[in-house]
Design an enzyme around this catalytic site. Structure first.
Site, PDB file in Angstrom:
ATOM      1  CG  HIS A 149      -3.196   3.177   2.826  1.00 46.86           C
ATOM      2  ND1 HIS A 149      -3.739   2.887   1.587  1.00 46.86           N
ATOM      3  CD2 HIS A 149      -3.232   2.012   3.535  1.00 46.86           C
ATOM      4  CE1 HIS A 149      -4.079   1.611   1.550  1.00 46.86           C
ATOM      5  NE2 HIS A 149      -3.785   1.064   2.721  1.00 46.86           N
TER       6      HIS A 149
ATOM      7  CG  ASN B 101      -6.734  -0.881   1.523  1.00 48.36           C
ATOM      8  OD1 ASN B 101      -6.020  -0.433   0.639  1.00 48.36           O
ATOM      9  ND2 ASN B 101      -6.239  -1.475   2.596  1.00 48.36           N
TER      10      ASN B 101
ATOM     11  CB  CYS C 163      -0.944   0.006   1.193  1.00 50.79           C
ATOM     12  SG  CYS C 163      -2.019  -1.440   1.268  1.00 50.79           S
TER      13      CYS C 163
END
Length: 328
Positions: free
Chosen positions: A253, A283, A113
Protein backbone atom coordinates in the site's frame (compact mmCIF):
# COMPACT_ATOMS: atom_id res chain seq x y z
CA UNK A 1 -7.89 -28.32 -9.17
CA UNK A 2 -9.00 -25.06 -10.79
CA UNK A 3 -6.45 -22.21 -10.76
CA UNK A 4 -7.88 -18.74 -10.25
CA UNK A 5 -6.04 -15.49 -10.74
CA UNK A 6 -5.91 -12.07 -12.35
CA UNK A 7 -6.68 -12.28 -16.07
CA UNK A 8 -6.19 -8.58 -16.78
CA UNK A 9 -5.36 -5.34 -14.94
CA UNK A 10 -6.18 -1.73 -15.63
CA UNK A 11 -5.70 1.57 -13.83
CA UNK A 12 -6.61 5.21 -14.25
CA UNK A 13 -5.43 8.44 -12.65
CA UNK A 14 -6.93 11.88 -13.32
CA UNK A 15 -5.04 14.36 -15.49
CA UNK A 16 -4.91 17.10 -12.85
CA UNK A 17 -1.48 17.05 -11.14
CA UNK A 18 -1.24 18.80 -7.75
CA UNK A 19 2.35 19.22 -6.59
CA UNK A 20 3.91 20.00 -3.23
CA UNK A 21 4.64 23.47 -4.58
CA UNK A 22 0.91 23.94 -5.18
CA UNK A 23 0.34 23.17 -1.50
CA UNK A 24 2.95 25.77 -0.55
CA UNK A 25 0.59 28.39 -2.02
CA UNK A 26 -2.39 27.49 0.17
CA UNK A 27 -1.08 26.13 3.49
CA UNK A 28 1.94 26.51 5.77
CA UNK A 29 4.13 23.74 4.36
CA UNK A 30 7.00 23.17 1.94
CA UNK A 31 8.05 20.70 -0.70
CA UNK A 32 10.99 19.68 1.49
CA UNK A 33 8.76 19.10 4.54
CA UNK A 34 6.34 16.89 2.60
CA UNK A 35 8.98 15.04 0.61
CA UNK A 36 11.22 14.14 3.57
CA UNK A 37 8.35 12.98 5.78
CA UNK A 38 6.27 11.10 3.23
CA UNK A 39 8.20 10.55 0.01
CA UNK A 40 5.36 12.23 -1.92
CA UNK A 41 6.15 14.84 -4.58
CA UNK A 42 2.81 15.12 -6.37
CA UNK A 43 -0.61 13.52 -6.56
CA UNK A 44 -3.61 13.50 -8.93
CA UNK A 45 -6.94 15.14 -8.16
CA UNK A 46 -10.18 14.40 -9.98
CA UNK A 47 -11.79 17.22 -11.92
CA UNK A 48 -15.00 18.78 -10.59
CA UNK A 49 -17.14 16.69 -12.93
CA UNK A 50 -15.46 13.37 -12.06
CA UNK A 51 -16.86 11.07 -9.37
CA UNK A 52 -15.42 7.81 -8.05
CA UNK A 53 -17.54 5.81 -10.50
CA UNK A 54 -16.00 7.70 -13.44
CA UNK A 55 -12.47 6.78 -12.39
CA UNK A 56 -13.57 3.21 -11.70
CA UNK A 57 -15.16 2.88 -15.13
CA UNK A 58 -12.00 4.03 -16.92
CA UNK A 59 -9.87 1.49 -15.04
CA UNK A 60 -12.46 -1.24 -15.64
CA UNK A 61 -12.49 -0.75 -19.41
CA UNK A 62 -8.71 -1.19 -19.47
CA UNK A 63 -8.88 -4.32 -17.30
CA UNK A 64 -11.53 -5.87 -19.54
CA UNK A 65 -9.46 -5.12 -22.64
CA UNK A 66 -6.28 -6.51 -21.09
CA UNK A 67 -8.10 -9.66 -19.98
CA UNK A 68 -9.15 -10.17 -23.62
CA UNK A 69 -12.79 -10.65 -22.74
CA UNK A 70 -15.91 -8.69 -23.65
CA UNK A 71 -17.84 -6.51 -21.22
CA UNK A 72 -20.68 -9.00 -21.42
CA UNK A 73 -18.40 -11.72 -20.00
CA UNK A 74 -18.27 -9.89 -16.65
CA UNK A 75 -20.76 -11.54 -14.29
CA UNK A 76 -20.18 -9.55 -11.07
CA UNK A 77 -18.74 -6.19 -10.01
CA UNK A 78 -17.11 -5.57 -6.62
CA UNK A 79 -16.02 -1.99 -5.94
CA UNK A 80 -13.76 -1.30 -2.96
CA UNK A 81 -14.06 2.35 -1.96
CA UNK A 82 -14.47 4.75 0.95
CA UNK A 83 -15.66 7.57 -1.32
CA UNK A 84 -18.71 6.26 -3.17
CA UNK A 85 -20.64 8.71 -5.36
CA UNK A 86 -23.59 8.68 -2.94
CA UNK A 87 -24.15 7.55 0.65
CA UNK A 88 -27.23 5.40 0.09
CA UNK A 89 -26.23 3.76 -3.17
CA UNK A 90 -23.34 1.51 -4.14
CA UNK A 91 -21.05 3.06 -6.75
CA UNK A 92 -20.62 -0.42 -8.24
CA UNK A 93 -24.17 -0.17 -9.60
CA UNK A 94 -23.29 3.13 -11.27
CA UNK A 95 -20.21 1.52 -12.84
CA UNK A 96 -22.43 -1.30 -14.13
CA UNK A 97 -24.61 1.27 -15.87
CA UNK A 98 -21.65 3.19 -17.28
CA UNK A 99 -20.27 -0.06 -18.71
CA UNK A 100 -23.62 -0.76 -20.34
CA UNK A 101 -24.15 -3.99 -18.42
CA UNK A 102 -27.46 -5.34 -17.12
CA UNK A 103 -28.69 -7.41 -14.17
CA UNK A 104 -25.32 -8.73 -12.91
CA UNK A 105 -24.83 -8.41 -9.12
CA UNK A 106 -22.86 -5.36 -7.99
CA UNK A 107 -21.83 -4.16 -4.56
CA UNK A 108 -19.43 -1.86 -2.76
CA UNK A 109 -16.92 -3.07 -0.19
CA UNK A 110 -15.38 -0.76 2.40
CA UNK A 111 -12.16 -2.00 3.98
CA UNK A 112 -10.42 1.36 3.49
CA UNK A 113 -6.93 1.07 2.02
CA UNK A 114 -7.03 -2.75 2.21
CA UNK A 115 -10.23 -2.86 0.18
CA UNK A 116 -8.73 -4.05 -3.10
CA UNK A 117 -7.08 -7.06 -1.43
CA UNK A 118 -10.31 -7.86 0.44
CA UNK A 119 -12.13 -7.67 -2.90
CA UNK A 120 -9.66 -10.04 -4.53
CA UNK A 121 -10.25 -12.70 -1.87
CA UNK A 122 -14.03 -12.35 -2.11
CA UNK A 123 -13.85 -12.67 -5.90
CA UNK A 124 -11.45 -15.62 -5.68
CA UNK A 125 -13.82 -17.45 -3.35
CA UNK A 126 -16.86 -16.82 -5.55
CA UNK A 127 -15.12 -17.96 -8.73
CA UNK A 128 -13.80 -21.02 -6.89
CA UNK A 129 -17.38 -21.84 -5.86
CA UNK A 130 -18.31 -22.18 -9.51
CA UNK A 131 -21.05 -19.56 -9.33
CA UNK A 132 -19.14 -16.91 -11.32
CA UNK A 133 -16.53 -16.91 -14.08
CA UNK A 134 -15.28 -13.34 -14.55
CA UNK A 135 -15.55 -10.96 -11.60
CA UNK A 136 -14.54 -7.33 -11.98
CA UNK A 137 -12.80 -6.11 -8.81
CA UNK A 138 -12.16 -2.38 -8.54
CA UNK A 139 -10.41 -0.13 -6.03
CA UNK A 140 -11.31 3.52 -6.65
CA UNK A 141 -11.20 6.73 -4.66
CA UNK A 142 -11.73 10.48 -4.89
CA UNK A 143 -10.06 11.26 -1.58
CA UNK A 144 -9.61 14.90 -2.57
CA UNK A 145 -13.31 15.31 -1.66
CA UNK A 146 -12.80 14.28 1.98
CA UNK A 147 -9.42 15.83 2.85
CA UNK A 148 -9.21 19.08 4.79
CA UNK A 149 -7.20 21.51 2.69
CA UNK A 150 -6.50 23.49 5.87
CA UNK A 151 -4.86 20.53 7.66
CA UNK A 152 -1.29 20.19 6.44
CA UNK A 153 -0.80 16.88 8.26
CA UNK A 154 -3.38 15.07 6.13
CA UNK A 155 -4.17 16.98 2.94
CA UNK A 156 -0.70 16.43 1.45
CA UNK A 157 -0.95 12.65 1.76
CA UNK A 158 -3.85 11.68 -0.46
CA UNK A 159 -4.65 11.45 -4.15
CA UNK A 160 -7.35 10.16 -6.48
CA UNK A 161 -7.25 7.13 -8.77
CA UNK A 162 -8.64 3.73 -9.65
CA UNK A 163 -7.45 0.21 -10.42
CA UNK A 164 -9.37 -2.81 -11.68
CA UNK A 165 -8.78 -6.52 -12.18
CA UNK A 166 -10.67 -9.34 -13.87
CA UNK A 167 -10.66 -12.44 -11.66
CA UNK A 168 -11.25 -15.80 -13.28
CA UNK A 169 -9.74 -19.12 -14.25
CA UNK A 170 -6.09 -19.02 -15.36
CA UNK A 171 -3.54 -21.58 -16.51
CA UNK A 172 -3.14 -24.46 -14.06
CA UNK A 173 -0.50 -23.81 -11.39
CA UNK A 174 -0.73 -20.02 -11.69
CA UNK A 175 -2.85 -17.38 -9.98
CA UNK A 176 -3.62 -16.87 -6.30
CA UNK A 177 -1.53 -19.05 -4.00
CA UNK A 178 -2.49 -17.69 -0.60
CA UNK A 179 -4.46 -14.97 1.19
CA UNK A 180 -4.38 -13.44 4.64
CA UNK A 181 -6.81 -10.71 5.68
CA UNK A 182 -7.94 -9.43 9.04
CA UNK A 183 -8.94 -6.46 11.17
CA UNK A 184 -8.41 -4.90 14.59
CA UNK A 185 -11.72 -3.18 15.28
CA UNK A 186 -10.64 -1.93 18.69
CA UNK A 187 -8.47 0.62 16.85
CA UNK A 188 -11.31 1.98 14.70
CA UNK A 189 -10.87 5.57 15.94
CA UNK A 190 -7.31 6.00 14.61
CA UNK A 191 -8.29 6.86 11.04
CA UNK A 192 -11.75 8.10 10.08
CA UNK A 193 -14.08 10.85 8.89
CA UNK A 194 -15.90 11.72 12.15
CA UNK A 195 -19.15 13.08 10.69
CA UNK A 196 -21.45 12.17 7.83
CA UNK A 197 -22.46 8.70 8.98
CA UNK A 198 -25.27 7.44 11.23
CA UNK A 199 -23.19 8.02 14.38
CA UNK A 200 -22.84 11.75 13.71
CA UNK A 201 -24.85 13.06 10.74
CA UNK A 202 -23.59 16.22 9.09
CA UNK A 203 -25.04 19.47 10.39
CA UNK A 204 -23.96 23.09 10.72
CA UNK A 205 -21.85 22.31 13.79
CA UNK A 206 -19.96 19.37 12.25
CA UNK A 207 -19.27 21.37 9.11
CA UNK A 208 -18.08 24.35 11.18
CA UNK A 209 -15.77 22.02 13.14
CA UNK A 210 -14.52 20.46 9.88
CA UNK A 211 -15.57 17.00 11.05
CA UNK A 212 -16.57 15.95 7.54
CA UNK A 213 -12.90 15.51 6.61
CA UNK A 214 -10.35 12.77 7.28
CA UNK A 215 -8.57 12.79 10.62
CA UNK A 216 -5.68 10.51 11.45
CA UNK A 217 -3.43 9.71 14.38
CA UNK A 218 -0.27 9.49 12.32
CA UNK A 219 2.05 7.88 14.84
CA UNK A 220 -0.50 5.19 15.70
CA UNK A 221 -1.02 4.41 12.01
CA UNK A 222 2.75 4.20 11.51
CA UNK A 223 3.24 1.77 14.40
CA UNK A 224 0.36 -0.41 13.22
CA UNK A 225 1.58 -0.45 9.62
CA UNK A 226 5.24 -1.30 10.21
CA UNK A 227 4.35 -4.17 12.53
CA UNK A 228 1.41 -5.49 10.51
CA UNK A 229 2.75 -5.48 6.93
CA UNK A 230 5.55 -8.01 7.60
CA UNK A 231 3.26 -10.27 9.67
CA UNK A 232 0.38 -10.43 7.21
CA UNK A 233 2.73 -10.94 4.26
CA UNK A 234 4.50 -13.73 6.13
CA UNK A 235 1.15 -15.36 6.89
CA UNK A 236 0.11 -15.24 3.24
CA UNK A 237 3.49 -16.68 2.22
CA UNK A 238 3.03 -19.53 4.68
CA UNK A 239 -0.37 -20.34 3.19
CA UNK A 240 1.23 -20.27 -0.27
CA UNK A 241 4.01 -22.56 1.00
CA UNK A 242 6.66 -20.04 -0.04
CA UNK A 243 9.42 -18.01 1.64
CA UNK A 244 10.00 -14.29 1.28
CA UNK A 245 13.04 -14.93 -0.93
CA UNK A 246 10.75 -16.72 -3.41
CA UNK A 247 9.15 -13.37 -4.22
CA UNK A 248 10.15 -11.38 -7.29
CA UNK A 249 8.43 -8.20 -6.10
CA UNK A 250 6.23 -6.79 -3.34
CA UNK A 251 3.45 -4.29 -4.04
CA UNK A 252 2.74 -2.50 -0.75
CA UNK A 253 0.00 0.00 0.00
CA UNK A 254 1.46 3.34 -1.09
CA UNK A 255 0.97 5.30 2.12
CA UNK A 256 4.35 6.59 3.22
CA UNK A 257 7.96 5.96 2.20
CA UNK A 258 9.08 5.55 5.81
CA UNK A 259 6.48 2.84 6.42
CA UNK A 260 7.63 0.88 3.37
CA UNK A 261 11.30 1.27 4.32
CA UNK A 262 10.62 0.01 7.85
CA UNK A 263 8.54 -2.91 6.58
CA UNK A 264 11.29 -3.92 4.16
CA UNK A 265 13.83 -4.01 6.99
CA UNK A 266 11.58 -6.14 9.18
CA UNK A 267 10.89 -8.52 6.31
CA UNK A 268 14.62 -8.67 5.47
CA UNK A 269 13.70 -8.16 1.82
CA UNK A 270 15.50 -5.69 -0.50
CA UNK A 271 13.83 -2.28 -0.66
CA UNK A 272 14.44 -2.14 -4.41
CA UNK A 273 12.04 -5.07 -4.81
CA UNK A 274 9.23 -3.06 -3.25
CA UNK A 275 7.44 -1.32 -6.10
CA UNK A 276 6.75 2.30 -5.23
CA UNK A 277 4.97 5.10 -7.08
CA UNK A 278 3.68 7.13 -4.13
CA UNK A 279 6.03 9.97 -5.11
CA UNK A 280 3.76 10.58 -8.13
CA UNK A 281 0.32 9.56 -6.88
CA UNK A 282 0.35 9.81 -3.08
CA UNK A 283 -1.95 7.59 -1.03
CA UNK A 284 -4.92 6.55 -3.19
CA UNK A 285 -6.30 4.22 -0.50
CA UNK A 286 -8.07 1.19 -2.00
CA UNK A 287 -6.66 1.99 -5.45
CA UNK A 288 -2.99 2.19 -4.49
CA UNK A 289 -1.90 -1.45 -4.64
CA UNK A 290 -3.75 -2.01 -7.91
CA UNK A 291 -2.37 1.14 -9.53
CA UNK A 292 1.15 0.06 -8.56
CA UNK A 293 0.63 -3.43 -10.01
CA UNK A 294 -0.97 -2.10 -13.19
CA UNK A 295 1.86 0.34 -13.75
CA UNK A 296 4.51 -2.34 -13.18
CA UNK A 297 2.81 -4.63 -15.70
CA UNK A 298 2.83 -1.82 -18.28
CA UNK A 299 6.56 -1.39 -17.71
CA UNK A 300 7.18 -5.11 -18.23
CA UNK A 301 8.38 -5.59 -14.66
CA UNK A 302 5.99 -8.47 -13.93
CA UNK A 303 6.49 -11.60 -16.01
CA UNK A 304 4.72 -14.92 -16.29
CA UNK A 305 5.74 -17.21 -13.43
CA UNK A 306 6.82 -14.41 -11.10
CA UNK A 307 5.74 -14.79 -7.48
CA UNK A 308 4.50 -11.43 -6.23
CA UNK A 309 2.91 -10.16 -3.03
CA UNK A 310 0.20 -7.53 -2.69
CA UNK A 311 0.04 -6.24 0.86
CA UNK A 312 -1.72 -3.42 2.64
CA UNK A 313 -3.36 -1.89 5.70
CA UNK A 314 -6.03 0.71 6.27
CA UNK A 315 -8.70 2.27 8.42
CA UNK A 316 -10.78 -0.02 10.55
CA UNK A 317 -8.06 -1.01 11.17
CA UNK A 318 -7.78 -3.57 8.38
CA UNK A 319 -4.91 -5.44 6.81
CA UNK A 320 -4.36 -8.02 4.10
CA UNK A 321 -1.96 -9.73 1.73
CA UNK A 322 -2.13 -12.12 -1.19
CA UNK A 323 0.57 -14.11 -2.99
CA UNK A 324 0.18 -14.57 -6.75
CA UNK A 325 2.07 -16.61 -9.33
CA UNK A 326 1.63 -14.34 -12.30
CA UNK A 327 -0.28 -16.02 -15.12
CA UNK A 328 0.66 -13.98 -18.20
Amino acid sequence: MQSIGIKGMGYYVPENVFTNFDFEKIIDTSDEWIRTRTGIIERRFASKDQATSDLATEASLKAIKNAKISKEDVDMIILATTTADYIAQGAACIVQNKLGLKKIPCFDLNAACTGFIYGLEVAYSLVKSGLYKNILVIGAETLSRIVDMQNRNTCVLFGDGAAAAIIGEVEKGYGFLGFSIGAEGEDNMILKVPAGGSKKPNNEETIKNRENFVIMKGQDVFKFAVSTLPKVTSDALEKAKLKVNDLSMVFPHQANLRIIESAAKRMKFPLEKFYMNLSRYGNTSSASVGIALGEAIEKGLVKKGDNIALTGFGGGLTYGSTIIKWAY
